[in-house]
Each structure stands twice: as structure tokens, then as C-alpha cells.
Design a protein around this motif. Structure first.
Motif, short mmCIF file in Angstrom:
data_model
loop_
_atom_site.label_atom_id
_atom_site.label_comp_id
_atom_site.label_asym_id
_atom_site.label_seq_id
_atom_site.Cartn_x
_atom_site.Cartn_y
_atom_site.Cartn_z
N GLU A 37 0.43 -4.87 -3.25
CA GLU A 37 -0.10 -3.69 -3.95
C GLU A 37 0.94 -2.93 -4.75
O GLU A 37 0.62 -2.02 -5.50
CB GLU A 37 -0.77 -2.77 -2.92
N ASP A 38 2.22 -3.32 -4.59
CA ASP A 38 3.30 -2.58 -5.22
C ASP A 38 3.73 -3.26 -6.53
O ASP A 38 4.05 -4.45 -6.53
CB ASP A 38 4.49 -2.54 -4.23
N SER A 71 -2.44 0.57 -8.45
CA SER A 71 -1.07 0.43 -8.93
C SER A 71 -1.05 0.18 -10.44
O SER A 71 -0.17 0.67 -11.14
CB SER A 71 -0.35 -0.72 -8.23
#
Lengths: 232, 83
Positions: A37-38, A71
Motif C-alpha cells: 500500500e506504500d 496512496s
């Protein structure tokens, strides 16, 4: 510079985009599985084509609601460029990052062929390498590509020069005959008002080397890379 | 309480319904002359909620967020109490 290429279950144009960015344009790019998710460290995102989650509910509906899209929204809020191709365009509209919706083609058939596109604006991070009004060639491959928006939205898109590409004939004329899917006003691609989120149904990655019949598409990626170099 | 919500999703007025149009054409080939064919999608959602009102509110939220696309769809919710 590093560009993220998102992968969802059912994405299938990821490696084509990776090839074009790394081997043709010559910039650093990496595929990113949606569970990561980053997106720290990335300067741009490509949401590639395919059939994420089997087009269940509506094309792009499930992928648009995965946490990685938060993100992507964060990265876009920093002004970094986000490019959605085909299913990627559908995902960006479903995520409400772009106006309108993409619905079943007017004649409900999977259309897979070359199209002529007119460049409506070069004032974007994705089309700066083109000439305004230029007619270029890229293929389409979709069944849910009919661009629809309410009248008011459509007027705003026109007014703000947010329509980037339209389906045209060889001479650059907008006609019903060359509209492959019933899209309103032959719209093939649009950009957001901040001009850093771009979605289009045609596949620039499939038209990025002359051996494939056209290398017009590479300019989309080159423009994007230039924009990142200049700004981030 | 357990409720079952039946959500019916259809295209907004004025939008094309290519699947319906194709079905109408195919019916014509079979000798059935019909005035129109419209398609719609149905979801049956079973959920627990404290009251019918809360259940309907939750399902409406689900429609707004995922089940329907408010840009192109209208939807109706019918609620029924289970057990």
C-alpha cells in the motif's frame, strides 16, 4: 526517477508498460502488487490495462476501492502524474479521480483495432511532446469504453480543455463512423482539472515501437518522464 | 434483526442499454416483436441491523460506495425482515 506500475488480480498490460518505460524510454519503473500500500519513493503511477477482478460489478469497480488507490490519490495530491490506460482509465473514473464513467460499447462487442486520435491539448504532462491537432495512431481493445458524463460535466470538460484525445478519421475529423464505442463527443481520453491525472481507452504501450505499426504512443510516456524530471 | 435487501440497479434514463437492445434484436429474429427490452441488475444482500431503518441506510451507503455508480445508475432498495 521511479514510476510505479500497479498490478491487480487480472491486470495484463503491466509488463508491456514496464518494457516501454525501461527499454524504450529508458527510465526506472517497477511493478507494484496492489497489496503493497506504500508508494513512497515513486514519482508517478501507471494504472495499466487488463480485466481487474473479472470486471465484476463494473469494469474497474473493485480495483478502485482497494487501499493502494488511497496512496495513488495521495501521490496525485502532491502533483505527481498518474496515467490510467484502458482498465486503468475505468479504475480512475470508478475511484472518482476522473469525471464521468465508461460503460458498455454502444454496439456491445469487444472492439480490438487501430484508431486515429486527434491531440486536443498539449498542455498536459502526458502530451507535451505532441503537436496540438496532430492525428496519431494507437490501438484500442475493450468492451466497456463508451465515455459517458452528464451534460454539465461534459461542458466543463470542454471548457477547461480536459479532453485530451478524440477518435477521428485519418484527416482529423470527428465522425460517428469512426467512434468505436459510442463515446460522447468521440472522447478517448480526459485529464483532471489539476492536469496530472490522465485516463485513456487506447493503448499507448502497444504503439511505442515502429515495428508494432506505430510509435506515437511512446510520446505519452516520454512526456510523463520529462514532466517528472522537470518537477520532482 | 436480520434483513434481506433486494437492490435493483438500472441505467439512468436517456442512457444506452446495449445489452437490452441486442436482446430486443435477437427476440425479433425469433419472431417476437417487442417494443423495448431493458436490462437491470439485482443484488440480494443479507445483513444484521438494529432496525429496518438502519438496515436501509446501510444498504443505501453500500450502493453509493460500491454496488451502483451514481453517475450512470438509478437504484431501488426493497427490504424484508428475515426469520
Amino acid at each position: 526517477m521511479k514510476i510505479a506500475i500497479l498490478q491487480f488480480g487480472g491486470t495484463n498490460c503491466d509488463l508491456d508498460v514496464l518494457h516501454v518505460l525501461k527499454d524504450v524510454v529508458g527510465v526506472d519503473a517497477e511493478t507494484v502488487w496492489y497489496k503493497q500500500e506504500d508508494l513512497t519513493g515513486f514519482d508517478g503511477v501507471v494504472v495499466p490495462g487488463g480485466f481487474s477482478y473479472g470486471d465484476y460489478l463494473r469494469a474497474g469497480a473493485i480495483a478502485a476501492r482497494t487501499p493502494i488507490m488511497n496512496s495513488v490519490k495521495k501521490l496525485a495530491a502532491e502533483g505527481k502524474p498518474v496515467l490510467g490506460i484502458c482498465n486503468g482509465f475505468q479504475i480512475l473514473t470508478e475511484a472518482r479521480m476522473l469525471e464521468g464513467a465508461l460503460t458498455t460499447n454502444e454496439y456491445p462487442k469487444f472492439r480490438c483495432h487501430w484508431t486515429n486520435l486527434r491531440v486536443e491539448t498539449v498542455d498536459t504532462p502526458f502530451t507535451s511532446k505532441f503537436r496540438k491537432g496532430e492525428v496519431i495512431r494507437m490501438p484500442i481493445a475493450h468492451m466497456e469504453g463508451q465515455f459517458y458524463a452528464e451534460e454539465k460535466t461534459l461542458a466543463e470538460l470542454d471548457e477547461n480543455e480536459q479532453v485530451v484525445f478524440r477518435y477521428v478519421d485519418e484527416n482529423g475529423k470527428v465522425t460517428d463512423a469512426v467512434n468505436p464505442n459510442g463515446s460522447l463527443e468521440n472522447i478517448a481520453g480526459i485529464i483532471n482539472t489539476s492536469r496530472n491525472i490522465f485516463g485513456l481507452m487506447p493503448h499507448p504501450e502497444r504503439a511505442s515501437e515502429s515495428i508494432l505499426g506505430s510509435d506515437d504512443g511512446v510520446k505519452v510516456f516520454e512526456s510523463m518522464a520529462d514532466y517528472i524530471t522537470e518537477n520532482f | 434483526m436480520q434483513y434481506q435487501a433486494t437492490v435493483r440497479i438500472e441505467q439512468k434514463a436517456g442512457m444506452l442499454d446495449p445489452e437490452g437492445t441486442t436482446a430486443k434484436r435477437a427476440l425479433g429474429q425469433l419472431g417476437y416483436q417487442v417494443s423495448s427490452v431493458k436490462t437491470a441488475k439485482l443484488y440480494e444482500i443479507v445483513l444484521e441491523a438494529e432496525s429496518a431503518e438502519i438496515a436501509e441506510q446501510k444498504v443505501d451507503e453500500m450502493c453509493q460506495k460500491l454496488i451502483a455508480n451514481p453517475i450512470v445508475h438509478n437504484y431501488t432498495i426493497e427490504l424484508k425482515e428475515l426469520n
